[in-house]
Design a protein around this motif. Structure first.
Motif, PDB file in Angstrom:
ATOM      1  N   THR A  61      34.565  38.916  41.110  1.00 24.17           N
ATOM      2  CA  THR A  61      35.007  37.901  40.157  1.00 24.17           C
ATOM      3  C   THR A  61      34.192  38.088  38.889  1.00 24.17           C
ATOM      4  N   GLN A 114      39.309  39.356  40.774  1.00 30.85           N
ATOM      5  CA  GLN A 114      39.751  40.714  41.084  1.00 30.85           C
ATOM      6  C   GLN A 114      39.442  41.023  42.550  1.00 30.85           C
ATOM      7  N   THR A 161      45.331  40.278  41.095  1.00 32.73           N
ATOM      8  CA  THR A 161      44.306  39.683  40.240  1.00 32.73           C
ATOM      9  C   THR A 161      44.866  38.391  39.659  1.00 32.73           C
ATOM     10  N   ILE A 188      38.095  35.909  35.937  1.00 36.12           N
ATOM     11  CA  ILE A 188      39.071  36.883  36.413  1.00 36.12           C
ATOM     12  C   ILE A 188      38.746  37.170  37.873  1.00 36.12           C
ATOM     13  N   VAL A 246      36.594  44.514  33.510  1.00 36.47           N
ATOM     14  CA  VAL A 246      37.925  43.949  33.728  1.00 36.47           C
ATOM     15  C   VAL A 246      38.929  44.879  33.075  1.00 36.47           C
ATOM     16  N   PRO A 247      39.890  45.396  33.860  1.00 39.80           N
ATOM     17  CA  PRO A 247      39.908  45.495  35.306  1.00 39.80           C
ATOM     18  C   PRO A 247      38.706  46.307  35.808  1.00 39.80           C
ATOM     19  N   THR A 279      47.241  45.957  36.339  1.00 41.61           N
ATOM     20  CA  THR A 279      46.466  45.777  37.558  1.00 41.61           C
ATOM     21  C   THR A 279      47.076  44.678  38.417  1.00 41.61           C
ATOM     22  N   SER A 313      48.501  37.874  38.328  1.00 42.43           N
ATOM     23  CA  SER A 313      48.938  39.102  37.649  1.00 42.43           C
ATOM     24  C   SER A 313      50.412  39.343  37.950  1.00 42.43           C
ATOM     25  N   LEU A 348      45.718  44.349  32.319  1.00 40.52           N
ATOM     26  CA  LEU A 348      46.019  43.269  33.244  1.00 40.52           C
ATOM     27  C   LEU A 348      47.048  42.385  32.565  1.00 40.52           C
TER      28      LEU A 348
END
Length: 182
Positions: free
Chosen positions: A79, A75, A35, A73, A117-118, A32, A27, A164
């Protein structure tokens, strides 16, 4: 025979592109944080125009669709696993420079995940992106490498909507097919 093989591995009027690709990255500010993403997909494209345009901008226009059966993803909270479809890929492939074809692309699609997500938002998101890349032409196949800015957002389907933003490196292997190939 070698010259014919090279001609089929290059973009040409009325041709098509098939490709398998994978990419991922962290990210970046503007959404966000902490990530990262990894995804893999398949592309089918249609080269719509012959070369045109002035000077270094001369190139071809392509439309493509991507199927993204694997999207992860990573996070801080969990996940998320997902799949997506990008029905809008608009690509400008600049004129060939030997065995290198630079390109610019704008894309958009939808992502469906098993977790929000997020975190704390939604399982349905949209995925606009922009990429700068190179096709490295070979006898039968070509490789591509690109730098892609990807935004993942629910577009207001849920609140909050922090989004994101990632910068991905994407690698692909594919082939350009002439309009006469099956």
């Amino acid at each position: 025979c070698s010259a014919a093989g090279v001609a089929q591995a290059r973009p040409e009027d009325g041709g098509r592109e098939i490709q398998v690709w994978t990419g991922g990255g962290p990210s970046v500010p503007g959404g966000t944080s902490n990530t990262s993403v990894w995804n893999a997909g398949l592309r089918y494209g249609w080269i719509l125009t012959g070369p045109h345009g002035p000077g270094f901008l001369k190139g071809r226009f392509e439309y493509a669709v991507d199927v993204v059966p694997l999207f992860m993803i990573f996070q801080p909270a969990n996940t998320a696993f997902g799949a997506g479809f990008n029905p809008l890929n608009l690509k400008w492939s600049f004129a060939e420079r030997g065995r290198i074809v630079p390109y610019f692309e704008l894309s958009g699609g939808t992502l469906f995940t098993n977790k929000n997500v997020p975190a704390g938002t939604n399982t349905v998101n949209f995925t606009p992106s922009a990429a700068l890349g190179l096709h490295l032409l070979r006898e039968k196949h070509n490789w591509s490498v690109e730098l892609r800015y990807l935004h993942v957002s629910n577009a207001g389907l849920a609140t909050p909507n922090p989004g994101l933003n990632t910068i991905e490196v994407r690698l692909g292997v594919g082939k350009f097919l002439s309009h006469s190939q099956p």
